[in-house]
Scaffold this motif. Structure first.
Motif, PDB file in Angstrom:
ATOM      1  N   GLN A   1      24.951  32.053  27.060  1.00  0.00           N
ATOM      2  CA  GLN A   1      23.657  31.603  26.117  1.00  0.00           C
ATOM      3  C   GLN A   1      22.874  32.894  25.891  1.00  0.00           C
TER       4      GLN A   1
ATOM      5  N   GLN B   1      20.184  30.959  21.371  1.00  0.00           N
ATOM      6  CA  GLN B   1      21.518  30.125  21.204  1.00  0.00           C
ATOM      7  C   GLN B   1      22.611  30.141  22.240  1.00  0.00           C
ATOM      8  N   ASP B   2      23.307  28.896  21.513  1.00  0.00           N
ATOM      9  CA  ASP B   2      24.185  28.315  22.212  1.00  0.00           C
ATOM     10  C   ASP B   2      24.087  28.284  23.776  1.00  0.00           C
TER      11      ASP B   2
ATOM     12  N   ASP C   1      23.319  23.121  19.935  1.00  0.00           N
ATOM     13  CA  ASP C   1      22.452  23.902  19.186  1.00  0.00           C
ATOM     14  C   ASP C   1      21.406  24.679  19.226  1.00  0.00           C
ATOM     15  N   GLU C   2      21.014  25.607  18.251  1.00  0.00           N
ATOM     16  CA  GLU C   2      19.908  26.478  18.595  1.00  0.00           C
ATOM     17  C   GLU C   2      18.952  25.545  18.984  1.00  0.00           C
TER      18      GLU C   2
ATOM     19  N   GLU D   1      18.650  23.330  14.866  1.00  0.00           N
ATOM     20  CA  GLU D   1      19.667  22.979  14.499  1.00  0.00           C
ATOM     21  C   GLU D   1      20.911  21.907  14.361  1.00  0.00           C
TER      22      GLU D   1
END
Length: 648
Positions: A448, A476-477, A501-502, A535
């Motif tokens: 992450q 992210q991640d 998702d972001e 996202e």
């Protein structure tokens, strides 16, 4: 974050240029762990709060969790077996992995997803608590995403001790004691012990908790060395989750499906510490830490056991130079962590050895006498040697790496005022028990990563303190447990660990403290966080279990020279149930909690009475969303505690 390694190299070169024109200065012997060097809060380009021993005594609290509730935007989640602390917009299940908890600089975060056990630290041992709100990926690396909480314990600097006895609601009884002294001019010792038992608020939730700690320390003007050992034992019954009907009819009842459930945790920890002055500019500080934990449990009637150990080596070099523009400060170091875990639970036969290595550097460089910048970077690698009977019966090796960069400005036009701007990257690696429990076709979780940008203003005139801090955190991640993911091989139902998702979090922290009279203090904090997915299928949805609004109000009055009154109101806003990332269910109601404490001082004696949840508010302390029916855990009802202590 827009800046690259080349930009960082330029800034570090500027720092070296400043060093070439520096004059010698003795390094400050006091190491403040937040910042990994000696600093005051306004000298760090970050939002830092310090709760000292006098403030702890003033509140009359009996636990570390209650001391931290509502402070610095901390949101507490408790499934009635122990609290987790969330900072900067994380759910209860993710808080333990994204808020770094330190004890005198030693990591308390576990190698698995279990939260750090705060009840292992009696309040009587705590000298102060340092809270850094926001990412600290350069100095602390893995898991320093939402913030860092460092608990500083008393060091054996004085001769004497303390004895405290306490009692309270739910058949609570407690005893704490510590003593320290000199063995010679250079050798000192410190010993402490604590025991607590309580039936607690809910049925089938009794605990028996004990801890002991000992330290032997050697200190001269040039060198400090100590060895420290501790043991912690906690057995607590687990009352399980409540249905919505149970929550309304009898929030104290235990789940009928978990009538025999309990957790029994035993941990021993050892620490070797060496600090050596290396001339007029530099000093070396090194720690070797080892902890070993065995957890036995019954969950839904099934016996289980898991063990974990962690060995750490954390050397660093701290430099300090005086220039004509101010102090130039360096921190250069490395961290080596080796964690081993073995899980023998119902449906789980897994072991993992995780090795993490990293190096980092940070410089604080004066540009003028009122303006300085901070620049730093860290690189980290992790290797998981993983065996899982269902997914990796023959074993596998997973390798990942991550980095973090930081750049900040700190401007102090006067001693009482400062402005700062800070950008920092963060990361966390998957825990030892997250890697195998993934959907078919997913072989290892990616690290992450995230970017944090924040700005703040602090003003500390003689009788007031004002602070305004704004931030944006993007991930992210993000490593989460997704209840809708395809079940892993050998899994019993849908749900797995995934790289989500972001997401992003906007927030603001506002604080004001005022002392209108020498006998009267009052203050307030307000914290706002807007956390949502940016996202994927849940784009625009709020992250679950994150309250947009939280805060606290307090007032402390010295009624006489001996009597003191402390009153506090804490607020937590509405939020979606944990796991309801699609925002399909109803929000959990917001709530206010009122707390009151009365303290009496005379010579070496201190007596305290505190009432938590004065108005006996029923509130949800933790909750999990499910299409089959939500599971709820409740916070304590009205809780009265009394203690008396003697300092000798």
């Amino acid at each position: 974050m827009g800046f690259k390694l080349s930009s960082l190299a330029v800034l570090c070169a500027a720092a070296l240029s400043n060093m070439a024109h520096a004059e010698p200065q003795q390094v400050d012997e006091t190491i403040v762990v937040i910042g990994r060097q000696a600093e005051t809060p306004l000298d760090i380009a970050a939002n830092v709060t310090v709760i000292d021993a006098a403030q702890i005594e003033q509140t009359g609290v009996t636990s570390l969790a209650e001391l931290l509730r509502g402070r610095s935007g901390i949101q507490i989640s408790d499934s009635n077996t122990g609290p987790t602390l969330a900072m900067r917009g994380f759910s209860g299940s993710q808080a333990a992995n994204n808020t770094l908890i330190l004890l005198d600089g030693r990591r308390l975060n576990n190698t698995d997803i279990a939260a750090a056990n705060l009840s292992a630290i009696p309040l009587q041992q705590i000298e102060r608590v340092e809270i850094l709100s926001g990412s600290a990926g350069v100095l602390y690396g893995d898991q320093a995403v939402g913030g860092v909480i460092n608990i500083i314990t008393k060091a054996p600097q004085a001769v004497g001790g303390n004895l405290t006895l306490g009692t309270g609601s739910f058949n609570r009884a407690e005893g704490q004691g510590d003593i320290g002294g000199n063995l010679s001019d250079n050798w000192r010792y410190y010993l402490s012990g604590a025991y607590n038992r309580s039936d607690n608020y809910r049925d089938h939730n009794a605990n028996h908790t004990g801890s002991v700690l000992g330290r032997l320390q050697y200190q001269t003007d040039m060198r400090e060395f100590f060895v420290e050992g501790s043991y912690y034992d906690n057995k607590r019954q687990n009352p399980g989750a409540l249905s919505e009907d149970d929550l309304r009819s009898n929030p104290r009842k235990a789940s009928a499906f978990q009538a025999d459930d309990y957790l029994h945790e035993m941990t021993d920890a050892w620490r070797l510490h060496l600090k050596q002055v290396l001339g007029s500019h530099w000093q070396m500080v090194a720690d070797i830490n080892y902890s070993d934990t065995l957890v036995s449990s019954i969950s839904y009637g099934s016996h289980g056991q898991n063990s974990r150990s962690l060995l750490e080596f954390n050397p660093k070099f701290v430099g300090n130079y005086v220039t004509d523009k101010g102090d130039l400060k360096w921190v250069l170091g490395g961290d080596v962590h080796r964690g081993e875990a073995d899980f023998d639970l119902s449906g789980t036969d897994r072991s993992n050895t995780q090795t993490m290595t990293s190096i980092y550097a940070q410089a604080i460089v004066p540009l003028t006498r009122t303006l300085e910048y901070v620049a730093g970077g860290r690189y980290a690698k992790v290797k998981d040697e993983l065996r899982d009977a269902a997914v990796y019966p023959g074993g596998t090796v997973l390798d990942e790496n991550a980095h973090a960069l930081a750049l900040g400005l700190n401007y102090r036009p006067t001693d009482a005022q400062r402005w700062y701007l800070r950008a920092e990257q963060n990361f966390r690696f998957a825990k030892v028990d997250e890697q195998a429990y993934t959907s078919p076709g997913v072989f290892g979780l990616k690290p992450q990563t995230g970017d944090s940008v924040e700005a703040g203003w602090d003003w500390h005139p003689a009788k007031q303190q004002l602070g305004v801090h704004l931030y944006r955190l993007a991930l992210q991640d993000e490593i989460v447990y997704d209840t809708s993911a395809t079940k892993p091989v050998g899994g019993m139902f849908n749900g797995a660990n995934v790289n989500a998702d972001e997401s992003r979090r906007y927030g603001a922290d506002l604080s004001w403290y005022w002392q209108p009279l020498s006998q009267w203090q009052l203050g307030s904090e307000y914290h706002y966080v807007d956390a949502e997915f940016t996202e994927g299928a849940n784009e625009g949805k709020a992250l679950s279990w994150v309250a947009k609004h939280s805060g606290r109000l307090f007032s402390s009055v010295d009624v006489t020279d001996n009597w003191q009154l402390y009153a506090e109101a804490q607020y937590l806003g509405s939020r979606y149930m944990e796991g309801d990332n699609a925002n399909e269910g109803e929000r959990i109601d917001s709530y206010w909690l009122g707390n009151l404490a009365v303290n009496y001082h005379r010579n070496a004696w201190l007596a305290s009475v505190r009432i938590d949840n004065l108005f006996d508010k029923t509130y949800v302390s933790s909750g999990y969303y499910s299409s089959w029916g939500n599971g709820y855990y409740v916070g304590d009802g009205r809780n009265v505690s009394a203690s008396i202590s003697y300092r000798f």
